[in-house]
Design an enzyme around this catalytic site. Structure first.
Site, short mmCIF file in Angstrom:
data_model
loop_
_atom_site.label_atom_id
_atom_site.label_comp_id
_atom_site.label_asym_id
_atom_site.label_seq_id
_atom_site.Cartn_x
_atom_site.Cartn_y
_atom_site.Cartn_z
CD GLU B 53 16.86 -23.50 88.78
OE1 GLU B 53 17.45 -23.36 87.69
OE2 GLU B 53 15.85 -24.22 88.92
CG PHE B 115 12.49 -37.50 88.75
CD1 PHE B 115 13.08 -37.43 87.49
CD2 PHE B 115 11.64 -36.49 89.14
CE1 PHE B 115 12.82 -36.38 86.64
CE2 PHE B 115 11.37 -35.42 88.28
CZ PHE B 115 11.97 -35.36 87.03
CD GLN B 116 13.54 -32.77 88.99
OE1 GLN B 116 12.86 -32.36 89.91
NE2 GLN B 116 13.61 -32.14 87.82
CE LYS B 165 7.18 -33.63 97.93
NZ LYS B 165 6.65 -32.62 97.05
CG MET B 482 40.01 -10.27 79.42
SD MET B 482 41.09 -8.83 79.40
CE MET B 482 40.44 -7.89 80.77
C1 LIG Z 1 31.51 -18.20 82.61
C2 LIG Z 1 32.78 -17.73 82.02
N1 LIG Z 1 33.26 -18.32 80.88
C3 LIG Z 1 34.41 -17.90 80.32
C4 LIG Z 1 35.13 -16.89 80.87
C5 LIG Z 1 36.43 -16.42 80.24
N2 LIG Z 1 36.32 -15.02 79.77
C6 LIG Z 1 36.79 -13.99 80.50
S1 LIG Z 1 36.49 -12.51 79.79
C7 LIG Z 1 35.74 -13.24 78.47
C8 LIG Z 1 35.18 -12.40 77.37
C9 LIG Z 1 34.03 -11.58 77.80
O1 LIG Z 1 33.43 -11.00 76.67
P1 LIG Z 1 32.46 -9.78 76.82
O2 LIG Z 1 31.45 -10.06 77.85
O3 LIG Z 1 31.96 -9.41 75.47
O4 LIG Z 1 33.40 -8.65 77.41
P2 LIG Z 1 34.59 -7.82 76.72
O5 LIG Z 1 35.87 -8.44 77.19
O6 LIG Z 1 34.43 -7.93 75.24
O7 LIG Z 1 34.41 -6.44 77.23
C10 LIG Z 1 35.75 -14.63 78.61
C11 LIG Z 1 35.21 -15.57 77.61
C12 LIG Z 1 34.61 -16.32 82.07
N3 LIG Z 1 35.28 -15.36 82.72
N4 LIG Z 1 33.45 -16.74 82.59
#
Ligand SMILES: Cc1ncc(C[n+]2csc(CCOP(=O)(O)OP(=O)(O)O)c2C)c(N)n1
Ligand SMILES: [Mg+2]
Lengths: 165, 574
Positions: B53, B115-116, B165, B482
């Site tokens: 979802e 439920f749910q 529902k 990042m």
């Molecule tokens: C759902 C979620 N969890 C954690 C983060 C924190 N976060 C920001 S950038 C990143 C790394 C992303 O890795 P990747 O998709 O491989 O991209 P890259 O930076 O390596 O290009 C994380 C963990 C986020 N933005 N969103």
């Protein structure tokens, strides 16, 4: 700074929780809150007493206004207004001396004794926050407070100014 | 007006059809099976079955961002509804019009921990523009009409509609009555700028010596790109865009000085810091733009135009606030400028541009490509070439997102689709799918990373089912790049859980989902293989590009500094 906000909103399920949620979500302070339907049953009126500087207050007013259910919000503290709070307090009144004192203090404050038990008096008082605080302070010196409940402040503007659709 | 007798479930579908909904993105379950049955029995609205979802919300979101129409989601009660929460929050932060129809247990069971059962209205309350809990069969059409109206007027946003529902089941019918002309006494979104403020703004703008126009996502959602361009050209002013505002003016326009903020261009941030007047249009002075608020442009007079009064003077005090729809207000500004017969003072204007061009010379958006590993920036440049700059680019979150924002100039609004406010990893692929549904003939690209793509990878299956030939460009750096960059810069290079071990073989993975996978490992094959991938029109191609894992995103604002205090590269300050 203490502010009294009057809010007119749709009397719909969930509209109160949106207001309360907004305050907690954005870390705005709520000192008292009172809510009831108005003479027009489709509308509710909320009074919130809050604290904050001008910037915070500006955000509160804007954020509340942004809620879809909110029709109007006004800061009563900006102009002349009447504010009242209702206190119900139950105190020990076991001796003659205590009973006389409690009755005397209540009269001075223009409260009324609304119920008498074997050992307790229940008193009703309306007034602004200072009056209610003063009353509670004096009562507590004279006797023991068993239980108390305050309605929270409600307020209305003086003169022609009115909060309505 | 029709007065057909319908079940609640039929009303839901008919109401959507009446509102010209093309697609519902969703996933079935007990509480909404009646709606699914009603969907089965008609052809007006097509349902798209996702695999999670969350992806339905992002798909609806991508569809909404690309078209400007409301994205529609359908989910069952309980886990179906809670799976939507991240997508609702994503849409909320970026002001995207979306309506989420969530099933609920029967009214008689609400509150019993049935439920749910989850209180989805309560769960989503802080992240919706508004929500409805529909309690009566006959209200369904009007509640849905109101939800659409609220979602896509004023500052757009997601609206949740909870449908128990018992109001959907076949046992009960009622007359279908729907009023599409919604009017809510407590909500008036069509705001014009106050004429006095318009005059004040114009006299401030026209007296400026160093004016900067700073525009955000509001320009995109108001379809105000042409007006913005004409305002910029009238004033001969430099313009910078927020991450959300890219494409608001063509990235190729001479007056465009790049994105501003954390990974913005030096010239954009310098121009802001040195401006005497800032005209903010549909932007909200986000902390990723301002850097340290106390140091933000202390000498500038700020004119702030926004439909949402809460955005004005929230973080940065506006000297001339104008509440109104940004397109209407810009029209008013242009009329006032013309009425005053204002002509730009060429000397003053050229002095300002000369200064800006000096900052441009620094070429802050640049990188070094040697014969070694492929630089991620280079991939984005090649992507621009191979798509002629015309593709819809949906991005995930991380370094790859910033590289895409920096190195792919967006020529048109709605071409750049990314989760700017919430920064939701997993957004990219479903968003690109939503775009492809909206514009099957356009090139829809998902720029992603090895981390993000795995957050909604299951949607490759949906792509097969609905034949959505999106192109996935994965900048695979074998790490949460990042996060790793911040660890390099702030945490002494301690790479705590930012290294992606045990990555799947993305090529085989794509193939097992019935798609095509292409890996690119060497610089000299980059352009050729990208061209190959884009030559395939009718299949999804997953392009896994092994890029230099050590690359950092530059320039970058220095933490706690002013808007223009930036690292240009490792250890080099501007
Ligand atoms: C759902 C979620 N969890 C954690 C983060 C924190 N976060 C920001 S950038 C990143 C790394 C992303 O890795 P990747 O998709 O491989 O991209 P890259 O930076 O390596 O290009 C994380 C963990 C986020 N933005 N969103
Ligand atoms: Mg990565």
């Amino acid at each position: 700074m203490r502010r009294i906000l009057a809010i007119l909103l749709e009397n719909e399920p969930g509209s109160l929780s949106r207001i309360v949620g907004l305050f907690s979500q954005r870390a705005f302070n709520i000192e008292t809150l009172s809510v009831a339907p108005t003479e027009d049953a489709s509308l509710s009126r909320i009074t919130i007493v809050t604290k904050g500087d001008d910037r915070v207050l500006e955000q509160i007013v804007k954020q509340v206004n942004k809620l879809i259910d909110v029709i109007k919000i006004t800061d009563l503290t900006e102009r002349n207004h009447v504010e009242r709070e209702l206190l119900l307090v139950k105190v020990l009144a076991m001796t003659d001396k205590a009973r006389t004192e409690v009755t005397r203090i209540t009269e001075i404050f223009r409260g009324s004794i609304v119920d008498i038990g074997k050992q307790v008096y229940t008193i009703e008082l309306t007034g602004d926050v200072e009056k209610i605080n003063a009353f509670i302070g004096i009562l507590a010196n004279e006797t023991e407070i068993i239980e108390s409940v305050r309605s929270g402040t409600v307020g209305i503007a003086r003169g022609e100014k009115a909060l309505r659709i | 007006m029709t007065t057909q007798q319908l079940t609640g479930a039929e009303m839901v579908v008919k109401a959507l059809a009446e509102l010209d909904v093309e697609y519902i993105f969703g996933y079935p379950g007990g509480s909404v099976l009646d709606i699914y049955d009603a969907i089965f029995n008609q052809d007006d609205v097509e349902h798209v079955l996702v695999r999670h979802e969350q992806a339905a919300t992002h798909m609806a979101d991508g569809y909404a961002r690309a078209t400007g129409h409301v994205g529609v989601v359908l989910a069952t009660s309980g886990p179906g509804a809670t799976n939507c929460v991240t997508g609702i929050a994503t849409a909320y932060m970026d002001s995207i019009p979306m309506v989420v129809l969530a099933g609920q247990v029967a009214s008689s069971l609400i509150g019993d921990d049935a439920f749910q059962e989850t209180d989805i209205v309560g769960c989503s309350r802080p992240i919706v523009k508004h929500s409805f809990s529909c309690r009566s069969l006959k209200d369904i059409p009007n509640v849905i009409a109101k939800a659409f109206y609220i979602a896509n007027t004023g500052r757009p946003g997601p609206v949740v509609v909870e449908l128990p529902k018992d109001i959907l089941i076949p046992d009960h019918t009622a007359a279908f009555e729907m009023n599409k002309d919604v009017n809510l006494r407590a909500y008036n979104p069509n705001v014009k700028g106050h004429q006095k403020q318009i005059r004040k703004a114009v006299s401030t703008i026209t007296q400026a010596k160093r004016l900067v126009i700073y525009s955000g996502g509001g320009i995109i959602s108001a379809n105000a790109s042409e007006l913005l361009t004409s305002l910029v050209e009238r004033l001969k002013a430099p313009i910078t865009n927020t991450l959300m505002g890219l494409g608001g003016i063509s990235g190729l326009h001479d007056n465009f000085i790049g994105m501003l903020g954390m990974h913005g261009s030096l010239e954009a941030n310098k121009a802001m810091a040195n401006a005497d007047v800032i005209l903010a249009l549909g932007a909200r002075f986000d902390d990723r733009v301002t850097n340290k608020v106390e140091k933000f442009c202390p000498n500038a007079t700020i004119v702030h135009v926004d439909i949402d009064p809460t955005s004005i003077s929230k973080t940065i005090n506006a000297h001339i606030p104008i509440v109104g729809l940004v397109d209407i207000v810009m029209q008013q500004l242009i009329e006032e400028i013309d009425a005053q017969e204002y002509v730009v003072d060429e000397t003053i204007n050229q002095n300002w541009w000369q200064q800006i061009n000096e900052w441009r010379q620094v070429k802050s958006i640049s990188y070094q490509q040697d014969q070694g590993k492929i630089k991620p920036q280079r991939v984005i440049e090649s992507l621009y070439e191979v798509t002629h700059g015309d593709a819809y680019i949906s991005s995930d979150v991380g370094q790859h997102q910033m590289f895409a924002a920096q190195y792919y100039p967006f020529k048109k609004p709605r071409q750049w689709i990314n989760s700017g406010g919430l920064g939701t990893m997993g957004f990219g692929l479903p968003a690109a799918m939503g775009v492809k549904m909206a514009f099957p003939d356009a090139e829809s690209v998902c720029v992603t990373g090895d981390g993000s793509i795995q957050m909604n990878i299951q949607e490759l299956s949906t792509c097969l089912q609905y034949n959505l030939p999106v192109k996935i460009i994965s900048l695979n750096n074998r790490s949460l790049g990042m996060v790793r960059q911040w660890q390099d810069m702030i945490y002494g290079g301690r790479h705590s859980s930012s290294y992606m071990e045990s990555l799947p073989d993305f090529i085989k993975l794509a193939e097992s989902y019935g798609h095509i996978g292409i890996q690119i490992n060497h610089l000299d094959e980059l352009d050729e293989k990208l061209a190959q991938a884009f030559a395939i029109k009718d299949r999804l191609v997953f392009v896994d590009i092994l890029v230099d894992e050590k690359e950092h995103v530059y320039p970058m604002q220095i933490k706690h500094g002013a808007v223009d205090e930036m690292w240009l590269s490792k250890g080099v300050k501007a």
